[in-house]
Write an enzyme that holds these catalytic residues in place. Structure first.
Site, short mmCIF file in Angstrom:
data_model
loop_
_atom_site.label_atom_id
_atom_site.label_comp_id
_atom_site.label_asym_id
_atom_site.label_seq_id
_atom_site.Cartn_x
_atom_site.Cartn_y
_atom_site.Cartn_z
N ALA A 9 52.46 55.62 33.01
CA ALA A 9 51.93 54.66 31.79
C ALA A 9 51.89 53.25 32.36
CB ALA A 9 53.37 54.62 30.99
N CYS A 42 40.49 56.42 37.56
CA CYS A 42 39.78 55.42 37.62
C CYS A 42 38.90 55.43 38.69
CB CYS A 42 40.25 54.04 37.45
SG CYS A 42 41.76 53.54 38.40
#
Length: 449
Positions: free
Chosen positions: A105, A225
């Site tokens: 997270a 990413c």
């Protein structure tokens, strides 16, 4: 720039390689996402900051300047988030009463985005690194998140403890970070195929645990990413081969582009974003777990505040809160029942109201920042930008008012609290949240009251 990386990119996007290389010399894409728990987007107090609407998420706009010291950022009215990263959470299709797990997270952009969509539901967010977990907690507090638990655990034990429990699971996996080349120069300096393969192995381990925690009929979103196929499409193909109960479904996203052709998976169902698409590097895939297996997580017994705590709450806020839990001398509250995590390490569950100290109750910063406390505060004072700047540096400020604990606000939005003697407010901003001496609240234009 690593020559092997550039050769791989040229092979991946031969027709757009020159455009990709040109994008590396351009500024990093920046955006802000309005916190709908604290402000109506139609009444956002600084509309002049907002550029074009982002195509990746609702209530998100491109911006052209650093805004970390903007007064409304400090108050938690918006989160600064790379544009394409905000597209991931929409794939989860979070419902207001869902139980959601965000397994990797920190620092909290997607975590707080999920929380905005929940009402009676709850978010469990996990971060394995203790230092990053504290940064995540700071963002959760600033954004006023109420129904959450922050754990600091390996994914295996956590997912085993909550097998078949979660409606939605997000695995925003640790990756080689190729898509963050412009933000982190070290990515280019340390790039290697060995690192990519190490990341892919770790991603498979995390996803394996995530599948266990997802209930039948639930949604799992996998994202990175990075541009590396080994960490993206090849991980998706591995999931489909390893877990027949997982079905790859179309992302349903209008942004970005399809994935790269890969044996064992339908590349048209996943989504990639390159800088030429208006955001930095991002990959995302959406799965649904077949079947109907589900479990209900164990809950802690609801506890009543003691007399001193009740007196504080009556003095400070209108109305009642639903669920309370004590840990030693500290009081926490939520609008969802507290989960029983057993022996797992829980950094925070719910809003820290405060703690008992020598028969008196000392409130916490998080209590005043909570989104559902904001409009119910009885005792609050408003200050201008210069006073806000002084207060964020740990100074006292002179404001007349009733003695006692007060929420300290800018433009009606709390950014902390203090204790008033009727003339001055003693500063209670936690030291770790105060501004450094050379940092100052942004003061464009005239001072706002």
């Amino acid at each position: 720039m690593n020559e092997q990386f550039l050769n791989r990119m040229q092979t991946m996007i031969p027709d757009e390689f020159e455009a990709f290389m040109a994008s590396l010399d351009q500024d990093l894409y920046k955006a802000l996402r309005i916190n709908t728990k604290k402000v109506d987007p139609d009444r956002f107090p600084e509309p002049g900051l907002l550029g074009k609407p982002s195509p990746f998420a609702d209530h998100s706009w491109y911006v052209d300047r650093p805004l970390g010291l903007d007064p409304y950022h400090i108050c938690g009215l918006f989160y600064l988030q790379e544009p394409s990263a905000s597209g991931v959470v929409g794939l989860l299709d979070v419902q207001k009463d869902d139980l959601v797990l965000d397994l990797c997270a920190a620092p909290g952009s997607k975590t707080t985005q999920i929380a905005q969509k929940l009402e009676s539901g709850m978010l469990v967010c996990n971060e394995i690194d203790a230092k990053r977990a504290q940064a995540l907690l700071s963002n959760l507090e600033r954004m006023g998140v109420v129904n959450f638990a922050l754990t600091n655990s390996e994914s295996g034990p956590l997912c085993a403890a909550f097998e078949n429990c979660f409606d939605k699971v997000l695995v925003d996996a640790p990756c080689s970070g190729e898509g963050m080349l412009k933000k982190h120069a070290i990515v280019a300096q340390t790039w290697s195929m060995d690192n990519i393969l190490m990341c892919a192995a770790r991603q498979k381990e995390i996803v394996s645990n995530a599948v266990r925690a997802l209930k039948g009929g639930g949604v799992l979103v996998y994202s990175t990413c990075t541009y590396a196929k080994e960490e993206n499409e090849e991980v998706v193909a591995w999931i489909l081969e390893r877990f027949p109960e997982m079905e790859l479904v179309d992302c349903g996203a209008a942004f970005g582009r399809p994935g790269l052709k890969t044996p064992g998976m339908d590349a048209s169902k996943v989504r990639r974003v390159f800088p030429m698409d208006g955001g930095e590097g991002q990959f995302m895939a959406k799965f649904v777990k077949k079947g109907d297996a589900s479990n209900t997580p164990a809950l802690l017994k609801n506890e009543k505040p003691n007399a001193t705590e009740r007196a504080f709450l009556r003095e400070q806020v209108e109305g009642d809160f639903s669920f309370f839990h004590h840990s030693k001398e500290k009081l926490f509250r939520m609008e969802h029942a507290f989960l029983d995590f057993g022996k797992l390490k829980v950094v925070r569950q719910g809003v820290l109201v405060g703690e008992m100290k020598k028969n008196r109750f000392e409130p916490a910063h998080a209590f005043y920042m909570a989104a559902d406390t904001m409009d119910r505060l009885k005792n609050k004072v408003s200050c201008g930008l210069c006073e806000m700047d002084a207060y964020m540096h740990g100074e006292q400020i002179r404001i007349e008012g009733e003695p006692g604990f007060v929420g300290v606000c800018f433009d009606g939005y709390p950014f902390g609290f203090g204790k008033s003697d009727g003339h001055r407010i003693n500063n209670k901003i936690p030291k770790g949240m105060r501004l450094l001496p050379k940092s100052h609240v942004r003061m464009d234009g005239e001072e706002q009251q």
